[in-house]
Design an enzyme around this catalytic site. Structure first.
Site, short mmCIF file in Angstrom:
data_model
loop_
_atom_site.label_atom_id
_atom_site.label_comp_id
_atom_site.label_asym_id
_atom_site.label_seq_id
_atom_site.Cartn_x
_atom_site.Cartn_y
_atom_site.Cartn_z
N CYS A 138 0.85 -1.19 0.00
CA CYS A 138 0.00 0.00 0.00
C CYS A 138 0.88 1.24 0.00
CB CYS A 138 -0.94 0.01 1.20
SG CYS A 138 -0.07 0.06 2.79
N CYS A 146 3.39 1.58 2.81
CA CYS A 146 4.60 0.78 2.67
C CYS A 146 5.66 1.52 1.85
CB CYS A 146 4.29 -0.56 2.01
SG CYS A 146 3.15 -1.60 2.95
N ASP A 204 9.90 23.57 -31.62
CA ASP A 204 11.10 23.88 -32.39
C ASP A 204 10.80 23.52 -33.85
OD1 ASP A 204 13.90 24.40 -32.96
OD2 ASP A 204 14.13 22.22 -33.07
N ASP A 256 14.24 18.96 -30.36
CA ASP A 256 15.08 17.77 -30.59
C ASP A 256 16.57 18.01 -30.49
OD1 ASP A 256 15.41 19.20 -33.06
OD2 ASP A 256 16.06 17.30 -33.97
N ASP A 278 18.24 22.62 -27.81
CA ASP A 278 16.92 22.63 -27.18
C ASP A 278 16.92 21.99 -25.80
OD1 ASP A 278 15.58 23.80 -29.39
OD2 ASP A 278 15.54 21.86 -30.40
#
Length: 753
Positions: free
Chosen positions: A50, A53, A455, A637, A641
């Site tokens: 859970c 935990c 871009d 990419d 960037d």
């Protein structure tokens, strides 16, 4: 991966670590060196059940020797650990978890298997069968008592019920008793402590009543309670397995090894972990590529659907890059290994998918805090319920059973599962669309965007120019220009080289002048390809200006200029239109020249267009949007960037992006089509809705169930059914398939659903 040679392994196999019992050879085979130079390993911790935990495990490892970071995974029941370096021993972390009541074992990073999960499911099924047998028989005996059996007959029925119920409770209750015992030994409480307490109290009271020949026993309640709890836990186990199938299915795509070509021409089979960079492997038709590499011999067709989402065969020959997991269809090939198995494309995808539910977004933090309060609150509530009913009625038997119902019905499982199961299911959907997600918090942020910044080169466009006009009129001149172009790596040269048709033209005295172009001698005449003013030095008239494209001329001949343009990425216009239709502000932010940016903007209508932007300009623009209250998705990419991708509210990069770009982005899409952006946003918004629905289900359940239990309207049996049902409803809601309106077609989707 870190490996030892054979002699070291044999020596170390004899050197068992005291206490930990982990051989060094085995340990090093399961600790991976990461890009940051640190060690990474994964532990199987079946006791994670859970949200509470998760916090307990991570806190236990926060100050452990050699551990830099630890992240628990609820669905996989595993812990990913970052160690100080690859040589750091993970045994102290394992011992620390064991001392806290969470027994852990080291597992193989290269192959996320589910054998342990299968064993747990089979064990639960056996317990369920035993509980079902006991519940059926004890209920039949109870019916006889309810029908009016009295005196000696009733006592016999109670005694027979005890003979059946006690061994059934002892066996079928093991999943709950073992978990509760390990938690108590570690000085903590978990959800199985009140469940175990409720079952044992009901059984103990019934044994006392049987011994004292009392009129009422509750063996049926204890056994049927276990039965329904086990039904819920088994179904939960199955649904967890389905939710993590996107991760575990990758293991089936991984080859177990390959044939290595020795220098003497003979072949030898190597296991996956023994394959090293620069080795040459032979891949037969029908085999999957074991590691990343490139073809050095042979030709074939490839099924690259794992990478691109497209199932159409792709022809491949020498020089073509190969990703681990793709399928070789038709021909035998030889490939050179570029990266080991632990750094392959398939391993990277598996790590991204496993990280999907580990992010600490806002929803996860809320669920963690709520689950952490569970144990003290539920025990206090049950105690107050018992005391209150004893004071009100003066009878402790009924009061105890009402308290038992309150113990059982108040469970944080639904709340703990509300977020992680949604995230891992969404990661699977994204993966099937050719999109890899790095973090669940990125999914939350993507669902809230109101602005998209693209871009240009390599993102909106393919980054590869094509010749759209101009050039020599004669086929001979075009062949010479293509022959020169094949000797250059410049993108414009590659576009011209693609025009070659027929055998290559021989070129002598070939040389490239940086910043100008490439020059050679063809049949005694100089030929140039490059900057127009440089090429014009050997030409006689013709075009000398007015075009930014590369020029070509044979000595003494006319100057001819090529017209180049960029190719839009598939689906780019449709994706931008769909985003604008959804109310997004869509911008084009590029470092390219005004002419190149405006040429793209004429084909795709953006809300705002900006050219000549440096990396610093892009970051400043994103910060300005943030200052305006905008939540921007950055799609880029290039290396330039990377900083902008990291600075954006959320970011995406294509699979063809630079390494820095892929590392900085929250999502990476391997499809060629730009529709991946809209698909990712749709899936993120759906995941956000499911998380809110799950929180609503969990809160509504507790708001209704707890008052009913405290008021005495819920029996332990009904409490067990309600508790299991709430968790099952939450998990089922998280993994339910997407439904579309009748007649609606998937928008811009190139990967199979």
């Amino acid at each position: 991966m870190t490996f030892c040679d054979t002699s070291t392994q044999l020596a170390d196999d004899r050197d068992e670590r005291a206490g930990g019992g982990i051989r060094r050879a085995e340990r090093l085979g399961r600790v991976e060196r990461g890009p940051d130079g640190r060690g990474h390993c994964r532990l199987s911790v079946p006791g994670i059940s859970c949200g509470k935990c998760i916090g307990a495990v991570e806190r236990a490892l926060s100050d452990c020797e050699g551990v830099v970071a630890a992240r628990a995974n609820l669905t996989l029941r595993q812990v990913a650990i970052t160690l100080r370096d690859p040589e750091t021993d993970p045994a102290p972390a394992i011992e620390r978890l064991g001392a806290q009541g969470y027994p852990a074992t080291l597992i193989d990073l290269a192959a996320p298997g589910d054998a342990q999960a299968d064993d747990a499911a089979r064990f639960l099924l056996r317990c369920l069968a035993v509980a079902g047998f006991g519940a059926t028989n004890v209920m039949l005996l109870s019916v006889s008592v309810w029908a009016g059996a009295e005196g000696a007959a009733r006592d016999v029925f109670h005694a027979v019920s005890a003979l059946i119920a006690v061994p059934v409770v002892a066996y079928a209750g093991r999943p709950f008793f073992a978990s509760a015992l390990t938690a108590l030994r570690g000085g903590r409480l978990n959800m199985d402590v009140p469940i175990s307490l409720a079952v044992l109290l009901a059984t103990a009271i019934s044994l006392v009543e049987t011994a004292m020949r009392g009129p009422h026993v509750y063996f049926d309640a204890a056994v049927v309670l276990l039965f329904f709890l086990l039904v819920g836990r088994y179904l939960d186990q199955l649904m967890r397995a389905k939710a993590r199938s996107a991760v575990t299915s990758l293991a089936r795509l991984a080859s177990r090894g390959a044939m290595r070509e020795r220098p003497d021409g003979t072949d030898v089979y190597l296991a996956l972990d023994d394959i090293r960079p620069d080795m040459v492997l032979r891949i037969a038709p029908g085999e999957r590529i074991p590691v990343d590499g490139c073809i050095v011999g042979g030709a074939t067709d490839l099924d690259r659907s794992l990478v691109t989402g497209e199932h159409a065969p792709v022809p491949a020959g020498p020089g073509v890059a190969l990703e681990a997991g793709i399928l070789n269809l038709t021909g035998a090939i030889r490939m050179r290994v570029l990266r080991p198995a632990g750094d392959s494309f398939l391993a990277e995808v598996a790590r991204m998918l496993e990280a999907a539910e580990q992010g600490r977004g806002a929803y996860v933090r809320i669920a963690d805090r709520a689950a952490r309060l569970y144990a003290p609150v539920v025990h206090l509530l049950a105690a107050l319920t018992f005391v209150g009913w004893v004071v009100a009625t003066g009878e402790w038997y009924p009061s105890l059973f009402i308290a038992i119902s309150a113990l059982i019905i108040t469970c944080p499982c639904a709340l703990g599962l509300a977020v992680p199961v949604v995230h891992v299911a969404a990661a699977g959907r994204l993966f099937r669309q050719g999109i890899m997600m790095k973090d669940g918090s990125g999914l939350e942020r993507l669902a809230t965007i109101d602005c998209v910044v693209f871009d240009k080169t390599g993102t909106v466009t393919t980054g590869t120019p094509v010749v759209t006009g101009g050039g020599p009129d004669a086929a001979e001149g075009l062949a010479v220009a293509a022959a020169l172009a094949t000797r250059s790596l410049h993108p414009a040269s590659r576009a011209i080289a693609a025009l070659a048709d027929g055998p290559p033209v021989p070129v002598d005295d070939l040389r490239e002048t940086p910043g100008c172009g490439i020059e050679g001698v063809v049949e005694g005449r100089r030929a140039r390809l490059g900057r127009p003013d440089w090429v014009a030095e050997i030409a006689t008239g013709g075009q000398r200006s007015g075009s930014a494209g590369p020029a070509f001329a044979l000595e003494g001949g006319p100057l001819k200029t090529f017209t180049l343009s960029e190719t839009l990425r598939d689906g780019a216009a449709e994706a931008v239109a769909a985003l604008r239709a959804a109310g997004m502000q869509v911008e084009l932010l590029s470092g390219d020249s005004a002419g190149a940016v405006e040429a793209v903007a004429r084909k795709i209508p953006f809300d705002h267009v900006r050219h000549g932007a440096t990396p610093a300009d892009k970051i400043a623009h994103l910060k300005a949007l943030q200052a305006e209250g905008r939540r921007a998705l950055m799609v880029g990419d290039g290396l330039n960037d990377a900083a902008a991708l990291a600075a954006a509210h959320v970011s995406m990069a294509p699979g063809s992006a630079s390494d820095a770009g892929r590392m900085a982005a929250d999502f990476v899409f391997t499809r060629e089509a730009m529709g991946a952006v809209t698909d990712a946003r749709r899936i993120a918004r759906r995941a956000a809705r499911q998380v809110r629905q799950n929180f609503g289900i969990a809160i509504a359940y507790n708001c209704i169930a707890i008052p009913l239990a405290v008021a005495g309207y819920v029996t332990p049996l009904v409490a067990a059914i309600a508790m299991s049902g709430s968790s099952i409803v939450v998990v089922a809601n998280s993994i339910r398939p997407e439904r579309r309106a009748p007649g609606a077609a998937p928008a811009m989707r190139s990967a199979p659903a």
